[in-house]
Scaffold this motif. Structure first.
Motif, PDB file in Angstrom:
ATOM      1  N   ARG A  84       0.987  -1.191  -0.061  1.00 12.44           N
ATOM      2  CA  ARG A  84      -0.078  -0.120  -0.020  1.00 12.44           C
ATOM      3  C   ARG A  84       1.088   1.595   0.138  1.00 12.44           C
ATOM      4  O   ARG A  84       0.783   2.018  -0.900  1.00 12.44           O
ATOM      5  N   ALA A  85       2.413   1.409   0.665  1.00 11.10           N
ATOM      6  CA  ALA A  85       2.970   2.568   0.732  1.00 11.10           C
ATOM      7  C   ALA A  85       3.818   2.389  -0.719  1.00 11.10           C
ATOM      8  O   ALA A  85       3.859   3.733  -1.297  1.00 11.10           O
ATOM      9  N   LEU A  86       4.158   1.622  -1.068  1.00 11.96           N
ATOM     10  CA  LEU A  86       4.707   2.112  -2.571  1.00 11.96           C
ATOM     11  C   LEU A  86       3.309   2.137  -3.546  1.00 11.96           C
ATOM     12  O   LEU A  86       3.864   3.414  -4.251  1.00 11.96           O
ATOM     13  N   LEU A  87       2.382   1.960  -3.609  1.00 12.21           N
ATOM     14  CA  LEU A  87       1.219   2.089  -4.768  1.00 12.21           C
ATOM     15  C   LEU A  87       1.004   3.675  -3.985  1.00 12.21           C
ATOM     16  O   LEU A  87       1.049   3.957  -5.364  1.00 12.21           O
ATOM     17  N   LYS A  88       1.110   3.969  -3.132  1.00 11.72           N
ATOM     18  CA  LYS A  88       0.486   5.158  -2.661  1.00 11.72           C
ATOM     19  C   LYS A  88       1.763   5.974  -2.794  1.00 11.72           C
ATOM     20  O   LYS A  88       1.809   7.279  -3.867  1.00 11.72           O
ATOM     21  N   TYR A  89       3.015   5.522  -3.091  1.00  6.18           N
ATOM     22  CA  TYR A  89       4.267   6.678  -3.422  1.00  6.18           C
ATOM     23  C   TYR A  89       4.262   6.589  -4.737  1.00  6.18           C
ATOM     24  O   TYR A  89       4.159   7.490  -5.996  1.00  6.18           O
ATOM     25  N   ILE A  90       4.201   5.169  -5.698  1.00  7.73           N
ATOM     26  CA  ILE A  90       3.516   5.331  -7.183  1.00  7.73           C
ATOM     27  C   ILE A  90       2.778   6.673  -7.402  1.00  7.73           C
ATOM     28  O   ILE A  90       2.958   7.120  -8.773  1.00  7.73           O
ATOM     29  N   GLU A  91       1.514   6.288  -7.052  1.00 12.05           N
ATOM     30  CA  GLU A  91       0.340   7.752  -7.453  1.00 12.05           C
ATOM     31  C   GLU A  91       0.779   8.977  -6.904  1.00 12.05           C
ATOM     32  O   GLU A  91       0.711  10.126  -8.181  1.00 12.05           O
ATOM     33  N   SER A  92       1.349   9.303  -5.730  1.00 18.25           N
ATOM     34  CA  SER A  92       1.290  10.566  -5.265  1.00 18.25           C
ATOM     35  C   SER A  92       2.636  11.439  -5.135  1.00 18.25           C
ATOM     36  O   SER A  92       3.331  12.262  -5.039  1.00 18.25           O
ATOM     37  N   GLY A  93       3.463  10.010  -5.078  1.00 18.41           N
ATOM     38  CA  GLY A  93       5.100  10.948  -4.218  1.00 18.41           C
ATOM     39  C   GLY A  93       5.833  11.242  -2.925  1.00 18.41           C
ATOM     40  O   GLY A  93       6.539  11.282  -2.692  1.00 18.41           O
ATOM     41  N   ILE A  94       4.092  10.600  -2.245  1.00 16.73           N
ATOM     42  CA  ILE A  94       4.104  10.155  -1.074  1.00 16.73           C
ATOM     43  C   ILE A  94       4.656   9.383  -0.237  1.00 16.73           C
ATOM     44  O   ILE A  94       4.170   8.108  -0.670  1.00 16.73           O
ATOM     45  N   VAL A  95       5.867   9.801   0.524  1.00 16.00           N
ATOM     46  CA  VAL A  95       6.287   9.210   1.145  1.00 16.00           C
ATOM     47  C   VAL A  95       5.750   8.898   2.505  1.00 16.00           C
ATOM     48  O   VAL A  95       5.782   9.539   3.292  1.00 16.00           O
TER      49      VAL A  95
END
Length: 154
Positions: free
Chosen positions: A41-52
């Protein structure tokens, strides 16, 4: 769905099973909220938004490497541009619009030329029928041609 697994397949012979032993994983960043696994989920969120996501060391490391690569001119020169599905679709739409607009313009021009030829042919026929062959020389003058076409309602 957050993750898709894709294996190569021969389009011309779907029954041909390739033993390539390779698969692609396509990560759908926009589905990050649906993923149950925290790390994914954290990786997908980063891919989508750039948020770490705070506390996720893998995503933090990926972000650091991405920033380094984005600031390295040598690396940037060697990067292969990867587009999203939406960007590819938008590009195809733009290309199709341009192609069909140009094709439409050419068809319109050809149709306009054909209509203009028919109008002038009709005008010549009417002038000859009215015994006004001498007025045929007026067809070379755009303004006089316009007036003759108007006179004959063409």
């Amino acid at each position: 769905m957050p993750v898709y697994t894709i294996a190569p397949q021969c389009e011309e012979m779907p029954e041909c099973h390739l033993e390539m032993r390779c698969k692609w994983l396509v990560l759908n960043g926009s589905a990050w909220a649906q993923e149950e696994d925290e790390g994914l989920r954290a990786l997908l969120k980063y891919i989508e938004s750039g948020i770490v996501t705070e506390g996720d060391e893998l995503v933090k490391q990926i972000d650091r490497l991405v920033l380094e690569a984005n600031n390295d001119e040598r690396v940037k020169g060697e990067m292969i541009s990867v587009s999203t599905v939406e960007e590819n679709a938008e590009r195809r739409v733009r290309m199709a619009k341009k192609f069909y607009r140009e094709e439409g313009l050419e068809e319109g021009r050809a149709e306009g030329r054909a209509q203009e030829t028919a109008r002038i042919t009709a005008l010549v026929s009417r002038l000859v029928a009215d015994g006004r062959e001498g007025d045929l020389v007026l067809l070379e003058d755009p303004e006089k041609l316009r007036l003759l076409l108007s006179e004959y309602s063409l």
